[in-house]
Design a protein around this motif. Sequence first.
Motif, mmCIF file in Angstrom:
data_model
loop_
_atom_site.group_PDB
_atom_site.id
_atom_site.type_symbol
_atom_site.label_atom_id
_atom_site.label_comp_id
_atom_site.label_asym_id
_atom_site.label_seq_id
_atom_site.Cartn_x
_atom_site.Cartn_y
_atom_site.Cartn_z
ATOM 1 N N UNK A 46 0.644 -0.787 0.053
ATOM 2 C CA UNK A 46 -0.198 0.309 -0.229
ATOM 3 C C UNK A 46 0.882 1.057 -0.102
ATOM 4 N N UNK A 53 0.828 5.468 -7.938
ATOM 5 C CA UNK A 53 -0.356 5.819 -7.871
ATOM 6 C C UNK A 53 -0.270 7.903 -8.294
ATOM 7 N N UNK A 57 -1.742 10.398 -11.512
ATOM 8 C CA UNK A 57 -3.211 12.001 -10.712
ATOM 9 C C UNK A 57 -2.579 12.954 -11.073
ATOM 10 N N UNK A 133 -5.621 6.876 4.344
ATOM 11 C CA UNK A 133 -6.167 6.516 3.417
ATOM 12 C C UNK A 133 -5.492 6.548 2.121
ATOM 13 N N UNK A 134 -5.586 6.128 0.859
ATOM 14 C CA UNK A 134 -5.022 6.215 -0.330
ATOM 15 C C UNK A 134 -5.629 7.152 -0.923
ATOM 16 N N UNK A 135 -7.404 7.000 -0.756
ATOM 17 C CA UNK A 135 -8.190 8.237 -2.003
ATOM 18 C C UNK A 135 -7.947 9.555 -1.148
ATOM 19 N N UNK A 136 -7.651 9.807 0.237
ATOM 20 C CA UNK A 136 -7.582 11.017 0.916
ATOM 21 C C UNK A 136 -5.790 11.506 0.426
ATOM 22 N N UNK A 138 -4.398 10.945 -2.189
ATOM 23 C CA UNK A 138 -4.573 10.862 -3.453
ATOM 24 C C UNK A 138 -5.062 12.695 -3.766
ATOM 25 N N UNK A 139 -6.071 13.206 -3.059
ATOM 26 C CA UNK A 139 -6.546 13.805 -3.058
ATOM 27 C C UNK A 139 -5.326 15.344 -3.111
ATOM 28 N N UNK A 142 -3.579 15.858 -5.804
ATOM 29 C CA UNK A 142 -3.498 16.555 -6.875
ATOM 30 C C UNK A 142 -4.077 18.702 -6.370
ATOM 31 N N UNK A 414 -12.952 10.151 6.363
ATOM 32 C CA UNK A 414 -12.214 9.914 4.315
ATOM 33 C C UNK A 414 -11.039 9.930 4.819
ATOM 34 N N UNK A 417 -7.324 5.550 7.715
ATOM 35 C CA UNK A 417 -7.377 4.613 8.126
ATOM 36 C C UNK A 417 -8.224 3.437 9.002
ATOM 37 N N UNK A 426 -2.006 -2.543 6.206
ATOM 38 C CA UNK A 426 -2.866 -1.863 5.146
ATOM 39 C C UNK A 426 -2.646 -3.234 4.262
ATOM 40 N N UNK B 37 -10.851 11.461 -15.323
ATOM 41 C CA UNK B 37 -9.781 11.202 -14.017
ATOM 42 C C UNK B 37 -11.547 11.506 -13.082
ATOM 43 N N UNK B 41 -11.835 8.528 -9.346
ATOM 44 C CA UNK B 41 -11.426 9.079 -7.953
ATOM 45 C C UNK B 41 -12.686 8.210 -7.001
ATOM 46 N N UNK B 44 -11.908 4.421 -7.861
ATOM 47 C CA UNK B 44 -10.999 3.812 -6.010
ATOM 48 C C UNK B 44 -11.906 4.611 -4.685
ATOM 49 N N UNK B 45 -12.652 5.240 -4.963
ATOM 50 C CA UNK B 45 -12.755 6.094 -3.424
ATOM 51 C C UNK B 45 -14.068 4.564 -3.112
ATOM 52 N N UNK B 48 -12.465 1.010 -2.087
ATOM 53 C CA UNK B 48 -11.064 1.038 -1.541
ATOM 54 C C UNK B 48 -11.964 1.212 -0.106
ATOM 55 N N UNK B 52 -11.356 -1.733 3.077
ATOM 56 C CA UNK B 52 -11.098 -1.623 4.140
ATOM 57 C C UNK B 52 -12.340 -1.967 5.356
#
Lengths: 452, 71
Positions: A46, A53, A57, A133-136, A138-139, A142, A414, A417, A426, B37, B41, B44-45, B48, B52
Motif C-alpha cells: 500500500x 499512483x 493523477x 487512506x490512499x484516496x485521501x 491522492x486528493x 492533486x 475519509x 484507515x 494495510x 479522471x 477517483x 477508487x474511493x 477502497x 477497508x
Amino acid sequence: MDGNLNALTTVFTEFYYWVTVVFMFLIHVGFCMYEVGASRRRNHMHTLMKNVMLIPLVTVTFFFFGWWIYWAFPSFPFFGGLNSEMGDPNLPWSPTMGTNLGDRITGVFWAAFLLFSWTAASIVSGSVIERIRSSALWLHAVMIGSVWWIIDAAWGWHYAGWMVEKLGYHDAYASGVIHAIAGGYALGVIMVLGPRIGKFAPDGTPRDIPPHNPWMLAIGIFLIYTGFWGFYAACNVPIISPEGIGGQITGVTWTATNIYLAPTTLSAITFNFLMSLSGGLMAAYIVSKGDVFWTFSGGLAGIITASAGNDLYHPIQAMLIGAVGVVIVYNLHYWVERRFKLDDAVGAVAVHGYAGVVGLIISGFVLWGAPSSPFEGYAAINPIGQTVGAVIMFFVLGFLPGWGLAKLQSMAGALRIPEEVELQGLDYAEHHAYEEAKAEVTAANKAYLAAR
Amino acid sequence: MSTIGYENWAVDLANVGAVYPFQGWEVLMVIIGVLFWLGWHRIQYVRESEHLEKARKMGDKERVEKALDRY
C-alpha cells in the motif's frame, strides 16, 4: 525556427529539458524506495501503490489545469487579473499542448515542471504513511501538485511573478517553492491525521519506529540525490541571448540563467550542489551522532537549505549554510515532535519544510542587495522579502490548504484507515489472499503429482 | 483524407503546426479526459471503502498478533 543558430538553440533546449526530466524520474524512484524502506513489512504494497499512483493523477491534472495556472497567475489576484496572453497557449485545448512541429519547447518545459509537482506530492506522501487512506492522499497529491505549488511558482518562481517584483523574492533552486510549501502542507495534514498507533507512550514520550530496511532507505536517498541533479539543471534556462531576455543586460554574451532569467552557470550550481550536500551530511552526522536515517536525510536538507541562493553563493558559503540548516532542522524536528505529539514518519516536514524556510531567510541576508531579476523596477533581494516569502510558502500556500482539506476529509470520515486495519497492516487482506492462493496452488500440484 | 490534416510530407516544415488527429475537437477531448479522471477517483474511493470495511473484520486476535510480529 529562423536561421541555423536559432534552430540549434531550440533543439538543444528541447533536448536539455528532456534529459532533466529523465534524471528527475529518479527522485520519484528514490522516494518510493525511501517510503517502503521506512514503512513496516505489513504495509509495503500500500505504501508503494500510494506513491506510484500519484504519478498519473498529478500528471493528468497538471495537463488539465496546473500548467495554465503557472502562466496565468503571476500577478493574480493581488496585482492584476489572469494573464490570458501567457495563459491561453497553455490551456489543455491549445494546439501547442500536443504534437506540434511549430513548438518544440512547451512539452519538455511542461514535463520539467510536472516532475517538480510529483516531488511536492511525494514529500507529503512520506510523512503520512501507514495510516492515511490512499484516496485521501491522492486528493492531497492533486491539490499540492497541480494547484498550490504551481500558484506559488507563478508568484515567486516566474520572471514576472509579483513576489519577485515587489518583494525581491529569490529562490533559484526551490528552497521555498517546492520544499517549504510541501513541508508546510505535510505538517497541516499530519496535525489532523494524528500519529501512528504506538508512536507515543502513554506519558507522551515519542517512540522510534525504525525503518524495516535501512539499506533500501539508503539507496532511495542516493537516487533522490541523483535526481536532484536533474532538478537543478531543470531550474535553469540553458542558453539565451541578452536580446532574448530583453532586460538590462548589455552586450552580446549568451548565458545560462536561473528561472528569473538572471545569469548563472551550470558550473556554479555544480560547485554549490556538492558543497551544500557535503555540509549537510557532515553536520547531520555530528548532530545525530551517526544516525543512518538522519545523516542521509541531512545531505538532502543541506542542499535544500542552500538552494534558494545556490545560483550565486560561493561554494564554502553553500557548505556552511547547508550545515547550519541541518543543525536547526534536526533540533526543530524533535522539539516539534515532543511538544505537539506529531508523527512525521520520514521527517519530511523537517527535511523539506524547515530547511526550506531556514534557507530562504539565510539567503535574504547573504544576498542582501543583489538584483532579483534582470528587469528594471524589481525589488532587490532582502531579508524581509525572503522572510515574508517563506511565510507565504510554508504557511499560507502550504500549511493552511493541507490542514483545511484534511479537516474536511476527517469530518467526512475519509481521512484515516480504521484502527483494526492499521494494527493488522494495510497489506493484511492481500497477505491473506496470497497465503490462500499459495495453499490452493500447492495443494493442486500435490494432487496432480499423486494422480500421476 | 487524413485525420492529421496532411496526406504526405511534401511541405515546408516552417509552415507546419499541429499534426495530431482530430484537430478542432480539443475541447471535447479535454471534457472526456476530465470525466475519466473524476470517474477514476469515484470508483477508487468506493472500492477502497468496501475493502477497508472488509479488512476491518478479517483479523482475529491471533492473526493480528502474527501481523504485528512480522513488523
